[in-house]
Write a protein that holds these residues in place. Structure first.
Motif, PDB file in Angstrom:
ATOM      1  N   LEU A 201       0.828  -1.207   0.000  1.00 33.73           N
ATOM      2  CA  LEU A 201       0.000   0.000   0.000  1.00 33.73           C
ATOM      3  C   LEU A 201       0.863   1.258   0.000  1.00 33.73           C
ATOM      4  O   LEU A 201       0.638   2.186  -0.786  1.00 33.73           O
ATOM      5  CB  LEU A 201      -0.920  -0.013   1.218  1.00 33.73           C
ATOM      6  CG  LEU A 201      -1.913   1.151   1.324  1.00 33.73           C
ATOM      7  CD1 LEU A 201      -2.908   1.122   0.172  1.00 33.73           C
ATOM      8  CD2 LEU A 201      -2.642   1.093   2.656  1.00 33.73           C
ATOM      9  N   LEU A 202       1.863   1.304   0.872  1.00 34.89           N
ATOM     10  CA  LEU A 202       2.723   2.481   0.941  1.00 34.89           C
ATOM     11  C   LEU A 202       3.591   2.606  -0.303  1.00 34.89           C
ATOM     12  O   LEU A 202       3.891   3.717  -0.765  1.00 34.89           O
ATOM     13  CB  LEU A 202       3.598   2.420   2.194  1.00 34.89           C
ATOM     14  CG  LEU A 202       2.853   2.526   3.530  1.00 34.89           C
ATOM     15  CD1 LEU A 202       3.826   2.400   4.693  1.00 34.89           C
ATOM     16  CD2 LEU A 202       2.091   3.836   3.627  1.00 34.89           C
ATOM     17  N   LEU A 203       3.985   1.486  -0.866  1.00 34.65           N
ATOM     18  CA  LEU A 203       4.762   1.525  -2.101  1.00 34.65           C
ATOM     19  C   LEU A 203       3.924   2.092  -3.239  1.00 34.65           C
ATOM     20  O   LEU A 203       4.417   2.863  -4.070  1.00 34.65           O
ATOM     21  CB  LEU A 203       5.246   0.115  -2.448  1.00 34.65           C
ATOM     22  CG  LEU A 203       6.266  -0.001  -3.581  1.00 34.65           C
ATOM     23  CD1 LEU A 203       7.542   0.765  -3.248  1.00 34.65           C
ATOM     24  CD2 LEU A 203       6.582  -1.470  -3.856  1.00 34.65           C
ATOM     25  N   ASP A 204       2.659   1.751  -3.261  1.00 29.98           N
ATOM     26  CA  ASP A 204       1.773   2.198  -4.327  1.00 29.98           C
ATOM     27  C   ASP A 204       1.397   3.664  -4.183  1.00 29.98           C
ATOM     28  O   ASP A 204       1.512   4.439  -5.132  1.00 29.98           O
ATOM     29  CB  ASP A 204       0.511   1.330  -4.343  1.00 29.98           C
ATOM     30  CG  ASP A 204      -0.375   1.614  -5.542  1.00 29.98           C
ATOM     31  OD1 ASP A 204      -1.063   2.658  -5.535  1.00 29.98           O
ATOM     32  OD2 ASP A 204      -0.382   0.810  -6.492  1.00 29.98           O
ATOM     33  N   VAL A 205       0.970   4.076  -3.003  1.00 25.73           N
ATOM     34  CA  VAL A 205       0.406   5.422  -2.865  1.00 25.73           C
ATOM     35  C   VAL A 205       1.419   6.471  -2.465  1.00 25.73           C
ATOM     36  O   VAL A 205       1.211   7.666  -2.696  1.00 25.73           O
ATOM     37  CB  VAL A 205      -0.767   5.432  -1.864  1.00 25.73           C
ATOM     38  CG1 VAL A 205      -1.854   4.465  -2.290  1.00 25.73           C
ATOM     39  CG2 VAL A 205      -0.295   5.123  -0.452  1.00 25.73           C
TER      40      VAL A 205
END
Length: 280
Positions: A230-234
């Motif tokens: 999630l953090l990698l994506d957003v």
């Protein structure tokens, strides 16, 4: 322009996916207003059950919703009431699998977006998951339940005998709430991940928090599984960058069949989380 935001609710009894009304299980009389990764409250989550990855040894039972009949309650069957996408319930699911209790503890997946009335009325008045039906009573709270399963059932031990490791285990289990808050509220949680990196360096007899695989790894795994992609994506933030111990821990976790059986499809999970929290 879309921005990624997180929303928090002080009263989640009206929401469908309040994974836990108290993520600090030692303080039952003081429920937290913090909730992690709740999905759309008006959408049934039953279709998302397909995201769970299982081995050939176990076929997942269908999700029960408001139209489903209850199982024959308190008939001597041990039941784990769960949700396939809930990280708190996933903790107990992993423990059950690792202990080899797939035949002894039956999964009863609940659709939290369209939950059956009988679950609250007849099974667990708190109306959340996970909960465990055993010895004619139902108990809840994920951290309590993983300890309960380890101490009350056969299978590989998940809690160390070494007093130093036991003390450190309790410290890390107590830190899970703080860890989740730090990551969510900062949307990076660099210091929180640094804390885990340091913790993973304490013992040198294995790649896990206590050296060998334990309840501590089970407590953190479902949340790392979500935070990492999630953090990698957003935020384009890689939680493993500069943290070799965490890299090794994730790699070793992914080799554990008991955990792999509960994992979600990464992209579908990220898409669901982004859909829930993306606001104009």
């Amino acid at each position: 322009m879309n921005t990624f935001t997180l929303k928090f609710f002080h009263n989640l009894h009206s929401y469908s996916l309040n994974y836990s009304t108290d993520i600090s299980p030692k303080f039952h009389s003081k429920p937290s207003s913090f909730r992690l990764l709740s999905f759309n409250t008006r959408r049934s989550i039953a279709p998302l059950a397909s995201m769970a990855v299982t081995s050939a040894e176990e076929v997942l039972p269908p999700v029960l919703d408001s139209t489903s009949d209850p199982p024959p309650l308190f008939d001597g069957t041990i039941r784990l009431y769960t949700s396939y996408i809930c990280p708190y319930a996933q903790r107990v699911w992993i423990a059950r699998n690792y202990k080899g209790l797939q035949e002894k503890i039956k999964l009863v997946p609940i659709d939290l977006g369209n939950r059956p009335a009988w679950y609250k009325e007849k099974v667990y008045p708190e109306n959340k998951v996970p909960s465990l039906e055993h010895n004619n009573k139902v108990t809840g709270e994920s951290l309590d339940l993983i300890k309960y399963i380890d101490s009350h059932f056969e299978g590989p031990a998940l809690y160390p005998d070494d007093p130093n490791k036991r003390q450190f285990a309790e410290e890390l289990l107590s830190y899970t709430d703080t860890f989740n808050r730090a990551v969510i509220f900062s949307l990076k949680g660099g210091a929180a991940f640094d804390h885990l990196e340091t913790a993973l360096s304490k013992f040198n007899d294995g790649p896990f928090f206590l050296g060998q695989f334990s309840l501590v790894d089970i407590a953190y795994a479902p949340f790392i599984e979500r935070f990492h992609p999630l953090l990698l994506d957003v935020k384009k933030y890689d939680i493993t960058s500069g943290r070799p111990k965490l890299v090794s821990w994730i790699e070793e976790m992914d080799k554990i069949e008991a955990y792999k059986q509960t994992k979600l499809d990464t992209q579908e999970l990220v898409d669901a989380l982004k859909n829930r929290f993306m606001a104009n």
